[in-house]
Design a protein around this motif. Sequence first.
Motif, PDB file in Angstrom:
ATOM      1  N   PHE A  18     -16.282  -8.034 -11.882  1.00  0.00           N
ATOM      2  CA  PHE A  18     -15.727  -7.831 -13.223  1.00  0.00           C
ATOM      3  C   PHE A  18     -14.335  -7.209 -13.150  1.00  0.00           C
ATOM      4  CE2 PHE A  18     -15.025  -4.799 -16.705  1.00  0.00           C
ATOM      5  CZ  PHE A  18     -15.000  -5.669 -17.788  1.00  0.00           C
ATOM      6  N   LEU A  19     -14.151  -6.187 -12.302  1.00  0.00           N
ATOM      7  CA  LEU A  19     -12.865  -5.512 -12.178  1.00  0.00           C
ATOM      8  C   LEU A  19     -11.790  -6.454 -11.640  1.00  0.00           C
ATOM      9  CD1 LEU A  19     -13.991  -2.068 -10.696  1.00  0.00           C
ATOM     10  CD2 LEU A  19     -13.212  -2.532 -13.037  1.00  0.00           C
ATOM     11  N   ASP A  40     -11.849  -9.801 -11.795  1.00  0.00           N
ATOM     12  CA  ASP A  40     -11.638 -10.885 -12.746  1.00  0.00           C
ATOM     13  C   ASP A  40     -10.887 -10.416 -13.993  1.00  0.00           C
ATOM     14  OD1 ASP A  40     -12.254 -13.716 -13.139  1.00  0.00           O
ATOM     15  OD2 ASP A  40     -13.359 -13.032 -14.914  1.00  0.00           O
ATOM     16  N   ARG A  41     -11.166  -9.184 -14.429  1.00  0.00           N
ATOM     17  CA  ARG A  41     -10.608  -8.704 -15.693  1.00  0.00           C
ATOM     18  C   ARG A  41      -9.270  -7.995 -15.513  1.00  0.00           C
ATOM     19  NH1 ARG A  41     -12.899  -7.006 -20.643  1.00  0.00           N
ATOM     20  NH2 ARG A  41     -11.154  -6.571 -22.051  1.00  0.00           N
ATOM     21  N   TYR A  42      -9.103  -7.262 -14.416  1.00  0.00           N
ATOM     22  CA  TYR A  42      -7.927  -6.415 -14.291  1.00  0.00           C
ATOM     23  C   TYR A  42      -6.983  -6.842 -13.169  1.00  0.00           C
ATOM     24  CZ  TYR A  42     -10.465  -3.440 -17.544  1.00  0.00           C
ATOM     25  OH  TYR A  42     -11.138  -2.962 -18.636  1.00  0.00           O
ATOM     26  N   SER A  48     -11.155 -13.817  -5.557  1.00  0.00           N
ATOM     27  CA  SER A  48      -9.855 -13.233  -5.882  1.00  0.00           C
ATOM     28  C   SER A  48      -8.684 -14.085  -5.420  1.00  0.00           C
ATOM     29  CB  SER A  48      -9.740 -11.838  -5.261  1.00  0.00           C
ATOM     30  OG  SER A  48      -9.762 -11.921  -3.845  1.00  0.00           O
TER      31      SER A  48
END
Length: 266
Positions: A34-35, A37-39, A118
Amino acid sequence: MSWLALYCKELRLTRTKFLFNIVFLMMVAVLFFFLIDRYSAFFITLTVPLILVHLFYMFFAMLDSLRQEWKHKTSVFWLNIPTSGWQLLSAKFAAAMTQLLASLLATFLIIYYLLKHSATIFSDPTIPYLLIEQYEQFWWIFFIGIFIASLQSGVVATFIYMMAKSVRKLGWLLGIVISFASGWLWFKFQQTFIYKSLTEWGVVLHEAELMESFYFHFDSLGSEPSLDMEIANDVILYVGTSIVDLILVVVVLYISAWLLDHKVEA
């Protein structure tokens, strides 16, 4: 009771904690996904502690396994099983080692998947592809190194605990002092010609492609940091080093088993 029965018993007794460990790994993997993909794709660096924590996996696994015997008052039964201390301790050690292997494999697979994920997020595409290439080529070096180091920490914990149960008042302190003193002597021995003669055989890696250092800079076209790296030369790894380290693990475990047979009381 046979060694295999003791080994299976240890696996059953520690099954819940091991499953909790795997579930925790999965939850952390989802969080990192999540981190990333989102940030930012650079949250991939947070996965490094997931590997490093396994350096102490065997240490805490053996401490906990041995402590449970005395905590739940099963030490009397355990010590009176008609088998040697070597079989008793090696069964516990092998069970913890099996779980270490599974946990470490799961961790390396998680990190590989996150690296792949990533790869499309980095602003500089050369960074993830270089990292993935290095990971695919050299992961087994880090895997074996961490695995053996964890085994060494496990036998240290076993020895300290056996000393604590052999010498009631100052056993813990004595075990720690002996462990530190032995570690210092072993470090000095590693610098001798004798040690090099024993270990410098069976070259498994002689590469000029291992990463030596990382340097961050900010790309002039964007705000996301990209990565430069230098290459190390004349990196040599030997089979002999791993063999000697494993022999050392067996020797310390045997000493602990001797203490269990002759000095430890329930």
